[in-house]
Design a protein around this motif. Structure first.
Motif, PDB file in Angstrom:
ATOM      1  N   VAL A   1      51.598  37.315  37.795  1.00  0.00           N
ATOM      2  CA  VAL A   1      51.344  36.422  39.192  1.00  0.00           C
ATOM      3  C   VAL A   1      50.736  35.107  38.616  1.00  0.00           C
ATOM      4  O   VAL A   1      50.790  34.267  39.362  1.00  0.00           O
ATOM      5  CB  VAL A   1      50.414  37.108  40.101  1.00  0.00           C
ATOM      6  CG1 VAL A   1      51.307  38.145  40.563  1.00  0.00           C
ATOM      7  CG2 VAL A   1      49.108  37.588  39.332  1.00  0.00           C
ATOM      8  N   ASP A   2      49.997  35.099  37.308  1.00  0.00           N
ATOM      9  CA  ASP A   2      49.388  33.882  37.196  1.00  0.00           C
ATOM     10  C   ASP A   2      50.043  33.004  35.973  1.00  0.00           C
ATOM     11  O   ASP A   2      49.651  32.017  35.773  1.00  0.00           O
ATOM     12  CB  ASP A   2      47.989  34.213  36.398  1.00  0.00           C
ATOM     13  CG  ASP A   2      48.163  35.115  35.287  1.00  0.00           C
ATOM     14  OD1 ASP A   2      49.282  35.396  34.993  1.00  0.00           O
ATOM     15  OD2 ASP A   2      46.984  35.207  34.807  1.00  0.00           O
TER      16      ASP A   2
ATOM     17  N   ILE B   1      41.924  43.929  42.934  1.00  0.00           N
ATOM     18  CA  ILE B   1      41.926  43.426  41.415  1.00  0.00           C
ATOM     19  C   ILE B   1      42.795  42.201  41.075  1.00  0.00           C
ATOM     20  O   ILE B   1      42.466  41.509  40.376  1.00  0.00           O
ATOM     21  CB  ILE B   1      42.048  44.682  40.573  1.00  0.00           C
ATOM     22  CG1 ILE B   1      40.995  45.586  40.763  1.00  0.00           C
ATOM     23  CG2 ILE B   1      42.101  44.234  38.971  1.00  0.00           C
ATOM     24  CD1 ILE B   1      40.879  46.815  39.894  1.00  0.00           C
ATOM     25  N   ILE B   2      43.954  42.334  42.053  1.00  0.00           N
ATOM     26  CA  ILE B   2      44.898  41.356  41.816  1.00  0.00           C
ATOM     27  C   ILE B   2      44.725  40.191  42.438  1.00  0.00           C
ATOM     28  O   ILE B   2      44.107  40.149  43.335  1.00  0.00           O
ATOM     29  CB  ILE B   2      46.210  41.803  42.209  1.00  0.00           C
ATOM     30  CG1 ILE B   2      46.546  43.193  41.659  1.00  0.00           C
ATOM     31  CG2 ILE B   2      47.529  40.837  42.403  1.00  0.00           C
ATOM     32  CD1 ILE B   2      47.620  44.003  42.581  1.00  0.00           C
ATOM     33  N   GLN B   3      44.617  39.173  41.549  1.00  0.00           N
ATOM     34  CA  GLN B   3      44.220  37.655  41.983  1.00  0.00           C
ATOM     35  C   GLN B   3      45.370  36.754  42.244  1.00  0.00           C
ATOM     36  O   GLN B   3      46.362  37.101  41.488  1.00  0.00           O
ATOM     37  CB  GLN B   3      43.196  36.970  41.054  1.00  0.00           C
ATOM     38  CG  GLN B   3      41.917  37.766  41.131  1.00  0.00           C
ATOM     39  CD  GLN B   3      40.899  37.310  39.895  1.00  0.00           C
ATOM     40  OE1 GLN B   3      41.405  36.186  39.263  1.00  0.00           O
ATOM     41  NE2 GLN B   3      39.603  37.824  39.673  1.00  0.00           N
TER      42      GLN B   3
ATOM     43  N   SER C   1      39.320  45.800  47.647  1.00  0.00           N
ATOM     44  CA  SER C   1      38.703  45.333  46.628  1.00  0.00           C
ATOM     45  C   SER C   1      40.059  44.750  45.671  1.00  0.00           C
ATOM     46  O   SER C   1      40.126  45.571  44.767  1.00  0.00           O
ATOM     47  CB  SER C   1      37.505  45.695  45.874  1.00  0.00           C
ATOM     48  OG  SER C   1      38.325  46.921  45.055  1.00  0.00           O
TER      49      SER C   1
END
Lengths: 381, 562
Positions: free
Chosen positions: B183-184, B58-60, B56
């Protein structure tokens, strides 16, 4: 719950102090504390190795030190819980004055350990965090003042205790240490609550505090950034939070194996604020559950024992000290599972740190003194 | 009160107060306990859920361009882009998700030939759950990475700062770098120039202003940089700088320093060499030099304004002059006396010193201060905050004498441009600015009278018509100016070099209204084009300035020989 007073008198009249202590002290909590401390040592073996390496010490240097502090801490527990509550009160009130003055002296003599906040006093090669030691003494001070007001309606106990609390809170905000400030304020609120605060006043107070918190959020970039980081839907893997969540997932139920974890090498506060993440990664989530069970036992037992307490001071004092303990644990654990925003808070008896360990010893000694079985004055309720 | 058990029994407690019974206390205690236990259970459950579901994420990896990726554009005075953002991707990996790590390492090394195979191996073989591989990649590289066809490689979108004009106006713009990277998106932080000075403003993308408008004119800037670069190459100079200022507002139309750099790839500070020779060193702002005879006009302007002399007043130029044990002489003998006008036109040191003596050191120093020559400028660059002119603390007769013709006092070319603007614009002090339409015009403080300002303009015009700057062709535009050739101080032996000079031409055009001030400074130029070699400004800085003026005057809408 009237059985206590009907116990044979001999139970309270042992020849020597120690056996009497042993019979009346809450052994469940005592054993859980020992359990917590031993788990802490076990985790410390894993978590403090990078720190030891960075500081050029042998691998278990910090575990040894932690053990020494632990011995000191449990001596405090024993020493304080063997004394009567009013002897404790006398000691604590003196302690309160001393630590309070130390806290006031921080802006002048304090040292900044590289985190942008002056929280430490250094002397003779030791450094000491007055706000940690203030906790048990603070509980006694406000419990005493509030109980005085409960006994004698002419004494504005609540108001005086609130002023004391505000003074400490503003000193902590000046450091700045918003987390500790909020913690002290919450403890006061809880003690106020159990001392019989009217619900209307309480709701009003909580409302005002929320507004205060919101204002701080709007005005402090540092504070706001943490909250925003918490509220944003995805975790940035390069923040402490990201590492912590990652490590719990990595560890699974049984952990990646002893010494195999990587998070301790990457988080600067792995041995203190994020020790539970190290635990989860190397030993698996089960050890975390065990630790949580220890906390629940201590909190549960203490509250249940306090239910029968008749003395206002002991009630306030017991509730205050156990709440301090519970709050610290909840904040530390809550941060690592991302139920709370990032806030550096030590996990009592687990995190590395002399100040924290010895101060927790004071707090728990006080708590155990309050929860010792003793004859209660009124049987008619 | 204590009982025999060593415990307290308060009589007050025995009779519970009406409003707060034990049952009430118990209820509250149980409420708190329930809350605590529930929270502990919640934390435990959350831990178990997280541990049981390692997938799952959490890091998108989806784009979530939030608050950290915005930065305003920077435009020149005509709305041309100087700095903007483009969206690029960063490459990162979750090494544990990659199935065939060896294949990925080899493929990545092929796609990014500038990075070693070992670099990727170290990164991907590590036990870290997350590694950055590259800060920015091109769309083509992104496609190639996708074509590897292995899981665990991710792209993080980010806004990258680009300077479409490359090296043009590099010193004014400064540069930027990535700050916090997620990352975003990634934060862009100004590192120098207006990017640093206006960092806060540039980051606030929702405050109504969509851009930062500079006073720079990029067309003129590029012409000036080209001519400066050519001129420096021709004369073998170490470097040079140009300031073009609107004399009435202080707005800077062009700010050039050579050697230059590309803000898209801002070089690191080079510490091994003298930092003053580094390309990132802004000579126009950070460089303080003894600029020499260009200062003479200040002394004469003050003397005219104080009415201690008139243009026709004869000044004794018999030399050499001995002051405080030092000899002051002219570069050639001008005869027993010159008029004030001739002192400027022919640039006589002795004449200027004698005029300065009529004014007195206190008033001269005060005047220099009014011109801004003794203080930091208020220019909107972080570099200018650090630059304080150098000048003697006490102005005795010798210090006053040398200061009157621009020696023993070191200022930046910006300081000189401000002082000239203030002299020729009608006589009021201007503040230099890099912002369009930001000049404060309502509060003018006059340093000299309008009449004196007029006299100064005509004096500067005479220098070009018949004085030290007469040999150059200004393309038919009416120009005024003053030359300055100052020997460079020798930091090792002390004293001054005999063969190394700072050559300056401070010019004003068109002479009738003096709307623009151009200051050209060359470091160690040498004109070897004729049979002899010259270092004088008249053979170095003046011809370069002449070329610049003849090229930029049409762009400023000026007509020849008005």
């Amino acid at each position: 719950m009237t059985d206590i007073i009907f116990r044979p008198r001999s139970e309270f009249f042992e020849e020597s102090e120690l056996p009497r202590w042993w019979k009346t002290v809450d052994r469940w909590s005592l054993f859980s504390l020992v359990g917590l401390f031993l788990s802490g040592l076990l985790l410390g073996m894993a978590a403090s190795a990078p720190l030891a390496e960075a500081n050029g010490q042998q691998a278990f240097y910090y575990v040894n030190r932690q053990f020494m502090y632990g011995a000191l801490s449990f001596t405090c527990i024993l020493g304080l819980s063997i004394l009567s509550v009013q002897e404790n009160r006398r000691i604590a009130l003196i302690g309160f004055l001393v630590t309070f003055m130390l806290l006031c002296a921080l802006p002048i003599f304090g040292t900044d350990h590289g985190k942008g906040a002056v929280r430490w006093l250094s002397f003779f090669g030791f450094s000491l965090q007055p706000s940690e030691f203030l906790k048990p003494f603070f509980v006694v001070a406000i419990a005493w003042v509030i109980s005085a007001g409960q006994k004698d309606k002419n004494i504005p106990g609540t108001a005086i205790s609130f002023v004391i609390t505000l003074l400490i809170v503003s000193l902590l905000i000046m450091q700045p240490d918003f987390g500790q400030a909020a913690l002290f304020l919450s403890i006061w609120t809880i003690v106020y609550f159990v001392s019989g605060a009217s619900y209307r006043l309480l709701v009003g107070f909580i409302f005002l505090t929320s507004i205060g918190g919101f204002m701080t959020y709007m005005n402090s970039e540092h504070f706001a950034r943490r909250i925003d980081g918490f509220l944003s839907p995805d975790v940035d893997p390069r923040t402490q939070l990201g590492f912590a969540t990652n490590s719990i997932q990595e560890g699974g139920l049984f952990g990646v194996g002893l010494g195999e974890g990587v998070i301790k090498w990457r988080l600067p506060d792995a041995h203190t604020d994020f020790i539970i993440a190290v635990a989860a990664e190397e030993y698996g989530v089960l050890i975390c559950i065990l630790i949580i069970i220890f906390f629940i036992i201590i909190v549960g037992r203490s509250f249940i024992l306090l239910l029968d307490e008749r003395d206002y001071f002991i009630r306030n004092c017991g509730v205050g000290s156990i709440s301090f303990f519970a709050f610290q644990a909840i904040i530390n654990l809550g941060v690592s599972v991302r139920l709370l925003p990032a806030k550096g808070m030590t996990l009592p008896f687990i995190s590395y740190g002399g100040s924290s360990l010895v101060a927790s010893g004071f707090l728990m000694g006080l708590l155990l003194a309050c929860t010792r079985r003793r004859p209660q004055g009124n049987v008619n309720q | 009160m204590e009982n025999e058990f060593g415990s307290i029994v308060h009589p007050g407690n025995v009779n519970e107060p009406e409003n707060y019974k034990l049952s009430n206390f118990r209820f509250r205690l149980i409420a708190i306990l329930t809350a605590f236990v529930l929270v502990f259970c919640l934390i435990g459950t959350q831990m178990i859920i997280m541990a049981m579901n390692p997938d799952s994420k959490i890091i998108q990896t989806e784009a979530n361009l939030g608050e950290i990726s915005g930065r305003k554009d920077i435009e020149d005075r005509r709305g041309k882009l100087l700095a903007t953002n483009i969206t690029v991707n960063a490459l990162y990996a979750h090494p544990h998700e990659i199935i065939d790590k060896n294949k990925v390492v080899i493929e990545l090394a092929n796609i990014f030939p500038d990075l070693e195979l070992q670099f990727f191996r170290d990164k991907l073989m590590s036990k870290k759950p997350f590694v950055w591989l590259r800060k920015t990649i091109s769309p083509k590289q992104q496609q190639s990475v996708k074509d590897i066809g292995q899981p665990g490689l991710y792209f993080g979108p980010r806004e990258m700062r680009v300077y479409p004009n490359g090296k043009i106006a590099s010193h004014a713009l400064g540069g930027s770098r990535f700050g916090n990277e997620r990352v975003d998106g990634a934060e862009v932080i100004g590192t120098a120039g207006v990017e640093l000075y206006f960092d806060k403003f540039l980051r606030k993308i929702n405050d109504g202003d969509s851009k930062l408008e500079l006073s720079i004119d990029v067309t003129i800037q590029s012409l000036i940089e080209q001519i400066l670069k050519d001129g420096i190459g021709l004369m073998g100079a170490k470097g040079g700088s140009v300031v073009l200022m609107e004399s009435k507002t202080g707005e800077i139309l062009s700010l050039a320093s050579f050697p230059e750099f590309d803000p898209n790839r801002r070089p690191k500070n080079l510490f091994k060499d003298d930092p003053a020779n580094s390309p990132i060193f802004n000579r126009a702002v950070q460089g303080i030099y003894e600029l020499g005879s260009v200062f003479k006009i200040f002394t004469v302007a003050l003397a005219l304004d104080e009415k201690v002399v008139e243009l026709g007043t004869k000044v004794n130029t018999k030399g050499p002059l001995r002051i405080g044990g030092r000899r002051i002489s002219d570069h050639k003998y001008f005869g027993p006396s010159l008029t004030v006008e001739e002192v400027i036109v022919k640039s006589s040191n002795i004449g200027t010193v004698r005029i300065a003596n009529k004014i007195g050191s206190v008033r001269l120093k005060e005047f220099y201060k009014q011109l801004g020559l003794l203080e930091k400028t208020s220019l909107e660059l972080p570099e200018s905050k650090l630059i304080v002119p150098q000048f003697p603390k006490k102005w005795k007769s010798l210090e006053t004498a040398t200061a009157s013709y621009g020696h023993g006092i070191a200022v930046s070319p910006i300081h000189l441009a401000v002082a000239y603007s203030s002299l020729v614009n009608g006589g009021y002090k201007v503040e230099p600015t890099l912002l369009k339409n930001q000049a404060k015009v309502e509060s003018r403080s006059f340093i000299i009278s309008e009449t004196t300002s007029q006299l100064v303009r005509s004096l500067l015009g005479q220098v070009v018509v018949k004085g030290t700057a007469k040999e150059s062709n200004f393309g038919g535009y009416n120009v005024g100016g003053k030359t300055g050739t100052a020997e460079k101080p020798d930091p090792i032996r002390g004293g001054y070099y005999e063969d190394k000079v700072i050559s300056t031409f401070a010019s004003v055009f068109p002479i009738s209204t003096a709307d623009y001030v151009l200051v050209v400074t060359l470091d160690e130029p040498e004109n070897n084009l004729g049979s002899e070699s010259f270092r004088y400004a008249s053979k170095t800085a003046v011809p370069i300035s002449a070329k610049m003026i003849s090229r930029i005057a049409p762009l400023l809408g000026l007509k020849t020989n008005e």
